[in-house]
Design an enzyme around this catalytic site. Structure first.
Site, short mmCIF file in Angstrom:
data_model
loop_
_atom_site.label_atom_id
_atom_site.label_comp_id
_atom_site.label_asym_id
_atom_site.label_seq_id
_atom_site.Cartn_x
_atom_site.Cartn_y
_atom_site.Cartn_z
N LYS A 121 0.90 -1.21 0.07
CA LYS A 121 0.07 0.11 0.02
C LYS A 121 1.06 1.23 0.00
O LYS A 121 2.09 1.30 0.27
CB LYS A 121 -0.97 0.08 1.22
CG LYS A 121 -1.72 -1.23 1.30
CD LYS A 121 -2.91 -1.52 0.28
CE LYS A 121 -3.48 -2.88 0.54
NZ LYS A 121 -4.83 -3.04 0.21
C1 LIG Z 1 -5.83 -4.16 0.95
C2 LIG Z 1 -7.19 -4.05 0.56
C3 LIG Z 1 -8.01 -4.57 1.74
C4 LIG Z 1 -7.73 -5.40 2.84
O1 LIG Z 1 -6.63 -4.81 3.64
P1 LIG Z 1 -5.77 -6.01 4.15
O2 LIG Z 1 -4.70 -4.91 5.15
O3 LIG Z 1 -4.96 -6.89 3.39
O4 LIG Z 1 -6.61 -6.86 5.30
C5 LIG Z 1 -9.47 -4.21 1.45
N1 LIG Z 1 -9.92 -3.51 0.64
C6 LIG Z 1 -9.01 -3.08 -0.55
C7 LIG Z 1 -9.63 -2.45 -1.75
C8 LIG Z 1 -7.65 -3.45 -0.52
O5 LIG Z 1 -6.92 -3.06 -1.40
#
Ligand SMILES: *Cc1c(COP(=O)(O)O)cnc(C)c1O
Length: 359
Positions: free
Chosen positions: A179
């Site tokens: 991210k």
């Molecule tokens: C990464 C992501 C999640 C989930 O996050 P995690 O930390 O991996 O549980 C949920 N929604 C979207 C759109 C994402 O890109």
């Protein structure tokens, strides 16, 4: 090799981690509190609650808004599966709608026809770092008395009309390694509602407000001081990371926009380009599979986000019969290219050259 994603870490993260290790206080404590305060300030909201990951953030946010079995939550079919899975984790039913052609986000004009007496919430996703149409979505939510829970897991620092994505309703963030900012695994929930914030704090701590007394059902969703130490440093760098992503996105757009059959993403000032996603149209003359093969040979990282919309997944069998033509076509045409902060000007030239050669 130019990776599609790579965390930007240096001595500052290492020192912050060692500082926590030296205190011996590894689980939730003061470092988490500091991270929460700084994230709330950055977002311009009253409360930020740190949590183990983005999926848990969505789950806890739904529970805090009392969403449960028998309730429906309207969301987009074109997202990472966690969006829909979190709705199921709360016992509720995701009701999918199609996306807009040029933003890949939930089409607000399709929301009202999906509302039933069971609808409790709308969960827009700010996909790839571009905020969803929050003015229309907010209007619809107000008109029908629905809660907004934003999946801002790809939109740290993104803005819509000068307001941060994740500050329109209850905002949910992920700090997974790919991210825009990371704590390895981690997440955050943001809200201006005191009661919702208090409820989330008990949900993530086994339903307890006083140690060993439990008023509600709950979970262990607490973030560690180690993760928070990384988060504090990464948050300080976020604006810089995002401006690097914007620069790389603008450079790629300048290089690719005139190629027939390549559709570049919208350049919007509030976009934080978690992904820089183009479409490969038939006019390009090469299939996406051929493009992917060539980029692989050239060591250019890429990703297909997402190859299958959620309503077509085997895990969502009950929705497989529904048609969402815009999302289904997007799934066939999208291709994401590297724009993260470690991508250099030279890398951009290499990517551009690959497409000009293929053309
Ligand atoms: C990464 C992501 C999640 C989930 O996050 P995690 O930390 O991996 O549980 C949920 N929604 C979207 C759109 C994402 O890109």
């Amino acid at each position: 090799m130019i990776p599609i994603a790579k965390p930007f870490l240096n001595h500052e993260e290492k020192e912050a981690l060692f500082a926590v290790l030296n205190t011996g206080m590894l689980a939730q404590g003061e470092t988490v509190k500091t991270f929460e305060q700084q994230f709330a300030k950055f977002m311009g909201v009253k409360h930020a609650i740190a949590i183990v990951n983005g999926t848990a953030a969505l789950h806890a946010a739904l529970l805090a808004h009392n969403i449960k079995e028998g309730d429906e939550v309207i969301t987009t079919t074109f997202s990472f599966i966690a969006t829909a899975n979190a709705i199921r984790m709360a016992g509720a039913t995701p009701v999918f709608v199609d996306i807009e052609e040029n933003t890949f986000n939930l089409n607000p004009d399709l929301i009202e026809s999906a509302i039933t007496p069971k609808t409790k919430a709308i969960m827009p996703v700010h996909l790839f770092g571009l905020p969803a149409a929050m003015d229309k979505i907010t209007q619809i939510a107000e008109k029908h008395g629905l809660v907004i829970i934003e999946d801002a897991c790809q939109a740290h620092g993104a803005e819509y009309n000068g307001k941060k994505a994740g500050s329109f309703g209850t905002g949910c963030f992920s700090f997974y390694s790919t991210k825009n900012m990371t704590t390895g695994e981690g997440g955050m929930i943001t809200t201006n509602d005191d009661a919702v914030a208090a409820k989330i704090r008990t949900i993530i701590n086994h339903g307890s407000t006083e140690k060993y007394y439990h008023q509600h059902h709950g979970y262990n969703y607490r973030m560690t001081n180690l993760a928070a130490a990384l988060g504090i440093i990464q948050l300080q760098k976020l604006e810089h990371f995002n401006s690097r992503r914007r620069e790389n996105a603008a450079a790629l757009t300048a290089a690719l926009h005139s190629i027939p059959g390549i559709l570049v993403p919208e350049l919007s000032p509030g976009h934080v380009y978690h992904q820089y996603t183009i479409r490969i149209l038939p006019a390009f003359g090469k299939t996406r599979k051929e493009v992917v093969q060539y980029l692989t040979e050239k060591g250019i990282g890429h990703g297909i986000f997402y190859p299958l919309p959620i309503h077509q997944q085997e895990a969502y069998k009950e929705c497989n019969h529904i048609l969402f033509p815009v999302a289904e076509r997007a799934a066939e045409e999208v291709l994401s290219l590297p724009v993260h902060p470690l991508v250099t000007e030279e890398n951009i030239d290499q990517i551009a050259e690959a497409f000009h050669t293929l053309q």
